[in-house]
Design a protein around this motif. Sequence first.
Motif, PDB file in Angstrom:
ATOM      1  N   PRO A  58       0.932  -1.143  -0.077  1.00 46.00           N
ATOM      2  CA  PRO A  58      -0.132  -0.068  -0.224  1.00 46.00           C
ATOM      3  C   PRO A  58       0.970   1.142  -0.008  1.00 46.00           C
ATOM      4  CG  PRO A  58      -0.799  -1.528   1.512  1.00 46.00           C
ATOM      5  CD  PRO A  58       0.536  -1.990   1.224  1.00 46.00           C
ATOM      6  N   ASN A  59       0.481   2.564  -0.839  1.00 47.64           N
ATOM      7  CA  ASN A  59       1.204   3.545  -0.538  1.00 47.64           C
ATOM      8  C   ASN A  59       0.101   4.576  -0.626  1.00 47.64           C
ATOM      9  OD1 ASN A  59       2.534   5.977  -1.631  1.00 47.64           O
ATOM     10  ND2 ASN A  59       3.691   4.909  -2.732  1.00 47.64           N
ATOM     11  N   LYS A  60      -0.211   5.162   0.625  1.00 43.44           N
ATOM     12  CA  LYS A  60      -1.298   6.111   0.808  1.00 43.44           C
ATOM     13  C   LYS A  60      -1.040   7.204  -0.129  1.00 43.44           C
ATOM     14  CE  LYS A  60       0.659   7.939   5.115  1.00 43.44           C
ATOM     15  NZ  LYS A  60       0.352   8.201   6.423  1.00 43.44           N
ATOM     16  N   ASP A  61       0.234   7.829  -0.407  1.00 46.76           N
ATOM     17  CA  ASP A  61       0.325   9.127  -1.085  1.00 46.76           C
ATOM     18  C   ASP A  61       0.151   8.982  -2.654  1.00 46.76           C
ATOM     19  OD1 ASP A  61       1.067  10.341   1.376  1.00 46.76           O
ATOM     20  OD2 ASP A  61       3.033   9.501   1.327  1.00 46.76           O
ATOM     21  N   LEU A  62      -0.055   7.783  -3.265  1.00 49.06           N
ATOM     22  CA  LEU A  62      -0.044   7.347  -4.536  1.00 49.06           C
ATOM     23  C   LEU A  62      -1.078   8.211  -5.362  1.00 49.06           C
ATOM     24  CD1 LEU A  62       1.364   5.959  -7.059  1.00 49.06           C
ATOM     25  CD2 LEU A  62      -0.248   4.016  -6.495  1.00 49.06           C
ATOM     26  N   PHE A  63      -2.233   7.770  -4.765  1.00 47.66           N
ATOM     27  CA  PHE A  63      -3.361   8.666  -5.574  1.00 47.66           C
ATOM     28  C   PHE A  63      -3.300   9.974  -5.645  1.00 47.66           C
ATOM     29  CE2 PHE A  63      -8.125   9.480  -6.323  1.00 47.66           C
ATOM     30  CZ  PHE A  63      -8.100   8.693  -7.486  1.00 47.66           C
ATOM     31  N   ASN A  64      -3.015  10.820  -4.668  1.00 49.81           N
ATOM     32  CA  ASN A  64      -2.692  12.108  -4.203  1.00 49.81           C
ATOM     33  C   ASN A  64      -1.655  12.588  -5.359  1.00 49.81           C
ATOM     34  OD1 ASN A  64      -4.992  12.683  -2.724  1.00 49.81           O
ATOM     35  ND2 ASN A  64      -3.843  12.426  -0.798  1.00 49.81           N
ATOM     36  N   ALA A  65      -0.483  11.956  -5.337  1.00 42.38           N
ATOM     37  CA  ALA A  65       0.497  12.137  -6.241  1.00 42.38           C
ATOM     38  C   ALA A  65       0.120  12.228  -7.701  1.00 42.38           C
ATOM     39  CB  ALA A  65       1.612  11.248  -6.003  1.00 42.38           C
ATOM     40  N   ILE A  66      -0.590  11.353  -8.295  1.00 42.98           N
ATOM     41  CA  ILE A  66      -1.115  11.163  -9.401  1.00 42.98           C
ATOM     42  C   ILE A  66      -2.039  12.275  -9.698  1.00 42.98           C
ATOM     43  CG2 ILE A  66      -2.831   9.879 -10.956  1.00 42.98           C
ATOM     44  CD1 ILE A  66      -1.825   7.007  -9.657  1.00 42.98           C
ATOM     45  N   LYS A  67      -2.999  12.816  -8.698  1.00 41.44           N
ATOM     46  CA  LYS A  67      -3.749  13.651  -8.874  1.00 41.44           C
ATOM     47  C   LYS A  67      -3.150  15.147  -8.966  1.00 41.44           C
ATOM     48  CE  LYS A  67      -7.574  13.949  -6.389  1.00 41.44           C
ATOM     49  NZ  LYS A  67      -8.814  13.413  -5.375  1.00 41.44           N
ATOM     50  N   ILE A  72      -6.912  16.027 -15.909  1.00 44.84           N
ATOM     51  CA  ILE A  72      -8.077  15.339 -16.486  1.00 44.84           C
ATOM     52  C   ILE A  72      -8.423  15.697 -18.186  1.00 44.84           C
ATOM     53  CG2 ILE A  72     -10.424  14.272 -16.524  1.00 44.84           C
ATOM     54  CD1 ILE A  72     -10.126  15.014 -13.574  1.00 44.84           C
ATOM     55  N   PRO A  73      -8.141  14.728 -19.109  1.00 45.49           N
ATOM     56  CA  PRO A  73      -8.508  15.151 -20.576  1.00 45.49           C
ATOM     57  C   PRO A  73      -9.981  15.705 -20.493  1.00 45.49           C
ATOM     58  CG  PRO A  73      -7.278  12.917 -20.289  1.00 45.49           C
ATOM     59  CD  PRO A  73      -7.710  13.422 -19.102  1.00 45.49           C
ATOM     60  N   THR A  74      -9.988  16.695 -21.169  1.00 44.96           N
ATOM     61  CA  THR A  74     -11.504  17.174 -21.296  1.00 44.96           C
ATOM     62  C   THR A  74     -12.329  16.605 -22.412  1.00 44.96           C
ATOM     63  OG1 THR A  74     -10.675  19.147 -22.725  1.00 44.96           O
ATOM     64  CG2 THR A  74     -10.412  19.502 -20.346  1.00 44.96           C
ATOM     65  N   ASN A  75     -11.790  16.073 -23.324  1.00 42.72           N
ATOM     66  CA  ASN A  75     -12.697  15.730 -24.428  1.00 42.72           C
ATOM     67  C   ASN A  75     -13.212  14.245 -24.208  1.00 42.72           C
ATOM     68  OD1 ASN A  75     -12.478  18.173 -25.950  1.00 42.72           O
ATOM     69  ND2 ASN A  75     -10.395  17.161 -26.808  1.00 42.72           N
ATOM     70  N   PHE A  76     -13.170  13.779 -22.813  1.00 45.15           N
ATOM     71  CA  PHE A  76     -13.973  12.470 -22.467  1.00 45.15           C
ATOM     72  C   PHE A  76     -15.113  12.623 -21.364  1.00 45.15           C
ATOM     73  CE2 PHE A  76     -10.003  11.363 -24.003  1.00 45.15           C
ATOM     74  CZ  PHE A  76      -9.982  10.423 -24.930  1.00 45.15           C
ATOM     75  N   THR A  83     -12.235   9.345 -12.305  1.00 40.94           N
ATOM     76  CA  THR A  83     -11.994   8.278 -13.284  1.00 40.94           C
ATOM     77  C   THR A  83     -10.675   7.807 -13.750  1.00 40.94           C
ATOM     78  OG1 THR A  83     -14.422   7.838 -13.414  1.00 40.94           O
ATOM     79  CG2 THR A  83     -13.015   6.762 -15.159  1.00 40.94           C
ATOM     80  N   PHE A  84     -10.327   9.083 -14.403  1.00 36.47           N
ATOM     81  CA  PHE A  84      -8.962   9.271 -15.090  1.00 36.47           C
ATOM     82  C   PHE A  84      -7.939   8.816 -14.310  1.00 36.47           C
ATOM     83  CE2 PHE A  84      -5.326  11.328 -17.071  1.00 36.47           C
ATOM     84  CZ  PHE A  84      -5.222  10.658 -18.393  1.00 36.47           C
TER      85      PHE A  84
END
Length: 338
Positions: A58-67, A72-76, A83-84
């Motif tokens: 587990p890496n609790k910082d991973l999702f925040n780092a990704i964000k 987020i691509p705007t054309n979807f 989700t992205f």
Amino acid sequence: MSSIKSFNLDDILSEVKNKIATPEVDMDLETKAEVVEETTEITTKSEESKDQFDLDGPNKDLFNAIKDKFNIPTNFMFKDKNTFYQMIRNIMRKEWILVTGPTGCGKTHLGKILADAMDMNFFSINLGDTSNPASKLLGHIAYDPEKGTHFVRSKFVEMIQSKEPTLIMLDEITRDRSQELQNILIPVLDEQKMLILDEERPPETIKVSDNVFFFATANVGRQYIGASNTIDRAWLDRFTGGYYQIDYLERENETQLIQDRTQIDSELAEKITLFAQKVRALADADELSTSVSTRMTLSAATAVGDGVDILEALINVATPYFDEESEKAKVLQIIEAM
């Protein structure tokens, strides 16, 4: 849990942040990608991006780092704003992604964007255009005067053994009702991660490389020939961490996309989008057998940009998709009321 290889989060993700901030959806590219043969590789892997990022637990910082690193691509039209980010996390954790949605909403193009974002090679294989999945996924028997009768492996066999980070798109996995496709791919997608070549002499088992990631798409509904109305549980169990649905763009965003791509007048773009929205509403209510894709609205807008009357453009683009006269009449009624 074994070590999962991915990219150096700080170095690689920061490099691609601006690349996908507002990606232009090239619908021509999307159309080509949906029919690409198994011999097509689209991107190459740079030497500078081979650093690895270990994820042993587990890496609790991973999702925040990704964000923090991605926009987020705007054309979807994603289900929600995360989700992205979840898709990027799935790639890092080697949890396969399955995307469903109506035709022409950008499923195939999304796979290419994810591969580019993660600096991976991209390989797409269209499984909806074949009546012989075994030949496409495994290979075929050939005759050579020197070799005699021998088995020729498919490009897919080569790609699943890639030594470089590679995203493999399995396009339209639900179009084969013979179960042959599912029987071949289930061992590839589950924990076994192996492809069995029974046609080889002697038979051989190919191990899927740890560098490979699978991104699958599915069309679900009665309007898709060969597709069922639901996705088999065996398929879903291979995508438990990443089953996502995307849809057509909201009216305002689709209108803007049409203007950006075709440079037609805003009023005309709005009319084309309104037409598409009305047809989609009837399709959702099962009053029409199929819908109007973004690809179709762009095609109509391109014709309008070339001087074709908007009503004629919509008739030419949309009505051929409706076989029953009663359905054509409903579509024509929407067009004529514009």
